[in-house]
Design a protein around this motif. Structure first.
Motif, PDB file in Angstrom:
ATOM      1  N   LEU A 176      -0.393  25.371  -4.132  1.00 47.59           N
ATOM      2  CA  LEU A 176       0.897  24.695  -4.220  1.00 47.59           C
ATOM      3  C   LEU A 176       1.978  25.612  -4.797  1.00 47.59           C
ATOM      4  CD1 LEU A 176       2.340  21.949  -3.859  1.00 47.59           C
ATOM      5  CD2 LEU A 176       1.749  21.455  -6.232  1.00 47.59           C
ATOM      6  N   ARG A 177       1.610  26.417  -5.810  1.00 44.29           N
ATOM      7  CA  ARG A 177       2.594  27.274  -6.471  1.00 44.29           C
ATOM      8  C   ARG A 177       2.546  28.718  -5.982  1.00 44.29           C
ATOM      9  NH1 ARG A 177       0.851  26.577 -11.856  1.00 44.29           N
ATOM     10  NH2 ARG A 177       2.329  28.192 -12.434  1.00 44.29           N
ATOM     11  N   ARG A 178       1.798  28.970  -4.899  1.00 41.52           N
ATOM     12  CA  ARG A 178       1.701  30.298  -4.292  1.00 41.52           C
ATOM     13  C   ARG A 178       1.317  31.373  -5.311  1.00 41.52           C
ATOM     14  NH1 ARG A 178       6.845  28.949  -2.604  1.00 41.52           N
ATOM     15  NH2 ARG A 178       7.661  30.906  -3.421  1.00 41.52           N
ATOM     16  N   LEU A 179       0.365  31.049  -6.178  1.00 43.30           N
ATOM     17  CA  LEU A 179      -0.097  32.015  -7.168  1.00 43.30           C
ATOM     18  C   LEU A 179      -1.024  33.019  -6.499  1.00 43.30           C
ATOM     19  CD1 LEU A 179      -0.908  29.611 -10.144  1.00 43.30           C
ATOM     20  CD2 LEU A 179       1.223  30.847  -9.673  1.00 43.30           C
ATOM     21  N   ARG A 180      -1.018  34.220  -7.020  1.00 39.94           N
ATOM     22  CA  ARG A 180      -1.898  35.267  -6.498  1.00 39.94           C
ATOM     23  C   ARG A 180      -2.844  35.701  -7.605  1.00 39.94           C
ATOM     24  NH1 ARG A 180       2.438  39.310  -5.036  1.00 39.94           N
ATOM     25  NH2 ARG A 180       3.576  38.041  -6.520  1.00 39.94           N
ATOM     26  N   PRO A 210      -8.385  26.267 -10.223  1.00 40.93           N
ATOM     27  CA  PRO A 210      -7.624  25.100  -9.767  1.00 40.93           C
ATOM     28  C   PRO A 210      -6.938  25.423  -8.437  1.00 40.93           C
ATOM     29  CG  PRO A 210      -6.413  26.241 -11.484  1.00 40.93           C
ATOM     30  CD  PRO A 210      -7.724  26.955 -11.323  1.00 40.93           C
ATOM     31  N   THR A 211      -7.719  25.402  -7.356  1.00 42.26           N
ATOM     32  CA  THR A 211      -7.214  25.889  -6.069  1.00 42.26           C
ATOM     33  C   THR A 211      -5.996  25.121  -5.561  1.00 42.26           C
ATOM     34  OG1 THR A 211      -8.932  24.593  -4.972  1.00 42.26           O
ATOM     35  CG2 THR A 211      -9.370  26.922  -5.322  1.00 42.26           C
ATOM     36  N   PHE A 212      -5.931  23.832  -5.800  1.00 51.12           N
ATOM     37  CA  PHE A 212      -4.767  23.079  -5.327  1.00 51.12           C
ATOM     38  C   PHE A 212      -3.496  23.615  -5.977  1.00 51.12           C
ATOM     39  CE2 PHE A 212      -1.730  19.552  -5.472  1.00 51.12           C
ATOM     40  CZ  PHE A 212      -1.636  19.271  -4.108  1.00 51.12           C
ATOM     41  N   ASP A 213      -3.520  23.798  -7.280  1.00 49.89           N
ATOM     42  CA  ASP A 213      -2.350  24.311  -8.003  1.00 49.89           C
ATOM     43  C   ASP A 213      -2.032  25.750  -7.590  1.00 49.89           C
ATOM     44  OD1 ASP A 213      -0.261  23.823  -9.854  1.00 49.89           O
ATOM     45  OD2 ASP A 213      -1.306  25.056 -11.344  1.00 49.89           O
ATOM     46  N   ILE A 214      -3.066  26.547  -7.374  1.00 50.86           N
ATOM     47  CA  ILE A 214      -2.861  27.930  -6.926  1.00 50.86           C
ATOM     48  C   ILE A 214      -2.130  27.940  -5.587  1.00 50.86           C
ATOM     49  CG2 ILE A 214      -4.049  29.996  -6.069  1.00 50.86           C
ATOM     50  CD1 ILE A 214      -6.236  29.395  -8.206  1.00 50.86           C
TER      51      ILE A 214
END
Length: 124
Positions: free
Chosen positions: A53-57, A47-51
């Motif tokens: 948006l939330r700066r997930l690594r 889910p690239t948008f969520d990744i």
């Protein structure tokens, strides 16, 4: 999973089959980290948008070295982090494989080979 949404700092994902990664990523806080140690045989959907948006690594490793493995074990011991496994004998391997096919597995299988002569070797 809703009860723990955005509550974790990190996830160590050891699943070696395709699975819904987004469900687990939703448990990460902003800036959270997911380390992929399993190696699914199919590409994973992200889910690239969520990744973004939330700066997930998201990172990965096939295996850590001895130093990294020892650091991880020390950390787990210090923080009382344990895993749930199903300890099986070498004689149970075929049954375990049948259970994998039927998706009748709740924990990682660990094969106890201690004492089986064909797994022991001598060094001359």
């Amino acid at each position: 999973m809703q009860a723990i949404a955005q509550s974790l700092d990190g996830i160590i994902d050891t699943v070696s089959a395709k699975h819904p990664l987004g469900v687990y990523l939703n448990t990460l806080k902003v800036g959270g980290v997911c380390v992929m140690l399993g190696a699914p045989d199919e590409p994973m959907d992200l889910p690239t948008f969520d990744i973004n948006l939330r700066r997930l690594r998201i990172g990965g490793s096939v295996i850590g070295g001895i130093k990294e493995t020892q650091e991880m074990l020390n950390f787990c011991g210090k923080h009382n982090i344990t895993c749930e496994i199903e300890d099986i004998s070498i004689d149970y391997v075929n049954t375990a494989m049948e259970r994998l096919v039927k998706k009748d597995v709740h924990y990682r299988f660990v094969i106890d080979v201690q004492g089986h002569a064909y797994f022991l070797r001598t060094v001359s």
